[in-house]
Design an enzyme around this catalytic site. Structure first.
Site, PDB file in Angstrom:
ATOM      1  N   GLY A  88       0.820  -1.202   0.000  1.00  0.00           N
ATOM      2  CA  GLY A  88       0.000   0.000   0.000  1.00  0.00           C
ATOM      3  C   GLY A  88       0.856   1.256   0.000  1.00  0.00           C
ATOM      4  O   GLY A  88       0.664   2.158  -0.825  1.00  0.00           O
ATOM      5  N   ALA A  89       1.802   1.307   0.926  1.00  0.00           N
ATOM      6  CA  ALA A  89       2.667   2.486   1.029  1.00  0.00           C
ATOM      7  C   ALA A  89       3.448   2.694  -0.263  1.00  0.00           C
ATOM      8  O   ALA A  89       3.606   3.826  -0.735  1.00  0.00           O
ATOM      9  CB  ALA A  89       3.617   2.318   2.209  1.00  0.00           C
ATOM     10  N   ASN A  90       3.939   1.615  -0.842  1.00  0.00           N
ATOM     11  CA  ASN A  90       4.703   1.747  -2.093  1.00  0.00           C
ATOM     12  C   ASN A  90       3.841   2.368  -3.189  1.00  0.00           C
ATOM     13  O   ASN A  90       4.285   3.255  -3.934  1.00  0.00           O
ATOM     14  CB  ASN A  90       5.186   0.374  -2.579  1.00  0.00           C
ATOM     15  CG  ASN A  90       6.206  -0.257  -1.653  1.00  0.00           C
ATOM     16  OD1 ASN A  90       6.772   0.419  -0.794  1.00  0.00           O
ATOM     17  ND2 ASN A  90       6.438  -1.555  -1.813  1.00  0.00           N
ATOM     18  N   ASP A 148       4.141  -2.633  -7.539  1.00  0.00           N
ATOM     19  CA  ASP A 148       3.530  -1.511  -6.808  1.00  0.00           C
ATOM     20  C   ASP A 148       3.766  -0.198  -7.565  1.00  0.00           C
ATOM     21  O   ASP A 148       2.889   0.665  -7.612  1.00  0.00           O
ATOM     22  CB  ASP A 148       4.117  -1.404  -5.394  1.00  0.00           C
ATOM     23  CG  ASP A 148       3.866  -2.661  -4.583  1.00  0.00           C
ATOM     24  OD1 ASP A 148       2.825  -3.310  -4.804  1.00  0.00           O
ATOM     25  OD2 ASP A 148       4.711  -2.998  -3.740  1.00  0.00           O
ATOM     26  N   SER A 203      11.782   1.153 -12.603  1.00  0.00           N
ATOM     27  CA  SER A 203      12.015   0.914 -11.171  1.00  0.00           C
ATOM     28  C   SER A 203      12.957  -0.262 -10.926  1.00  0.00           C
ATOM     29  O   SER A 203      13.664  -0.278  -9.920  1.00  0.00           O
ATOM     30  CB  SER A 203      10.689   0.712 -10.431  1.00  0.00           C
ATOM     31  OG  SER A 203      10.209  -0.601 -10.589  1.00  0.00           O
TER      32      SER A 203
HETATM   33  O1  RIB Z   1       5.604  -5.493  -3.261  1.00  0.00           O
HETATM   34  C1  RIB Z   1       6.767  -5.297  -2.501  1.00  0.00           C
HETATM   35  C2  RIB Z   1       6.420  -5.121  -1.064  1.00  0.00           C
HETATM   36  O2  RIB Z   1       5.846  -6.312  -0.568  1.00  0.00           O
HETATM   37  C3  RIB Z   1       7.577  -4.828  -0.157  1.00  0.00           C
HETATM   38  O3  RIB Z   1       7.813  -3.461   0.000  1.00  0.00           O
HETATM   39  C4  RIB Z   1       7.202  -5.541   1.126  1.00  0.00           C
HETATM   40  O4  RIB Z   1       7.057  -4.657   2.198  1.00  0.00           O
HETATM   41  C5  RIB Z   1       5.923  -6.296   0.836  1.00  0.00           C
HETATM   42  O5  RIB Z   1       4.803  -5.631   1.290  1.00  0.00           O
END
Ligand code: RIB
Length: 305
Positions: A40-42, A252, A282
């Site tokens: 999510g954060a990514n 992501d 990326s």
């Molecule tokens: O998709 C990569 C991510 O998967 C990583 O950043 C790790 O934290 C997992 O959530």
């Protein structure tokens, strides 16, 4: 328009190693890096780096990792009003191995991420209603994912679901209520129980999933680009050739870019082309969020590819 990401926040503990150890074996790896991650954060950070306005909704723990994650969101301009700490719980952590072929293997320990509950959507409802898209993954409780899909449906907000990591418990009826369903090949294999060893097998597995009633199925295919299926339409978007050093988080980056493009008014086909290129870029850098380009960096890279 604002994008809402309702999802995970993790700390990535990345080991770069030529060989992955067998049971009982200890090996020396080449390098270690700690970074901010969580699918999510990514996705939120990638979209924000590309200029989108992003609202993150998530949970962090009661530890030093939490401050680091919050500061990281703020650095990239992601709204953290609905990222809160859960007392007495650890932040989500992801030990990752990246091998000599730049492929990754990831374990996640969800920690605080499992404390993001359906009722929490109420507190963010006013802001969520201002968003043009809701993005979801599967590193938070499934009930919360389902509630967010219902929220999007009842408020006329398009929903993108990235079924990662794949869960056979996912109720496909909810996936059919999303506007975009975006698995990678491995997730497609797990969700369908069908092989995905070559193009024909991928197409057959994707067709069987689409036939369940999905609106738009987008399968990310790594260095082979992406496949978009909707109705009877099929479109393959190929990826530029690059020299990969770390594939972690490329999917992501793809989703963050795709959402940012849609929010900016780009049509789906063009947004997919941009997202495939963004993910390709990326993998040429190490780490997850650290490998995502800003809009300027991406424009510069694209002009030379
Ligand atoms: O998709 C990569 C991510 O998967 C990583 O950043 C790790 O934290 C997992 O959530």
């Amino acid at each position: 328009m604002k994008i809402a990401v309702i999802g995970s926040v993790m700390v990535d503990l990345i080991a770069y190693t030529d060989t992955v150890p067998k049971a009982g074996e200890t090996l020396v790896a080449k390098e270690f890096a700690m970074g901010c991650g969580g699918k999510g954060a990514n996705q939120a950070v990638a979209a924000s780096k590309l200029g989108a306005e992003v609202l993150m909704m998530g949970r962090v723990g009661d530890d030093a990792f939490a401050e680091n994650s919050l500061a990281n969101f703020e650095k990239y301009g992601v709204s953290t009003k609905h990222v809160t700490k859960v007392p007495g719980v650890s932040s989500g952590v992801a030990p990752i191995w990246v091998d000599a072929d730049s492929q990754n293997r990831i374990l996640i320990i969800p920690g605080a991420n499992m404390h993001l509950l359906p009722a929490d959507l109420d507190a963010a409802a006013d802001e969520l209603k201002q968003c043009s898209m809701i993005i979801l993954q599967l590193e938070i409780p499934l009930e919360t994912v389902y509630a967010a899909i219902e929220f999007g449906n009842s408020n006329g907000i398009p929903v993108l679901l990235n079924p990662a990591p794949a869960s056979t418990e996912l109720d496909i009826d909810y996936a059919c209520r999303c506007d975009y369903f975006v698995p990678n090949e491995t997730e497609l294999e797990i969700l369908t129980g069908m092989p995905v060893g070559n193009d024909d097998e991928i197409a057959a597995a994707a067709s069987s999933l689409l036939a369940k009633g999905l609106k738009n199925l987008i399968v990310t295919l790594g260095d082979k680009g992406a496949l978009w299926m909707h109705g009877s339409e099929r479109q393959h978007v190929s990826a530029p050739t690059v020299s990969a050093v770390d594939t972690t988080g490329a999917g992501d980056g793809f989703i963050g870019c795709f959402a940012a493009e849609l929010a900016a008014g780009t049509d789906v086909a063009a947004a997919l082309g941009r997202a495939v290129s963004y993910a390709s870029h990326s993998v040429t850098g190490k780490g997850t969020q650290t490998s995502y380009a800003t809009a300027e960096e991406f424009a510069q890279w694209q002009s030379s590819h």
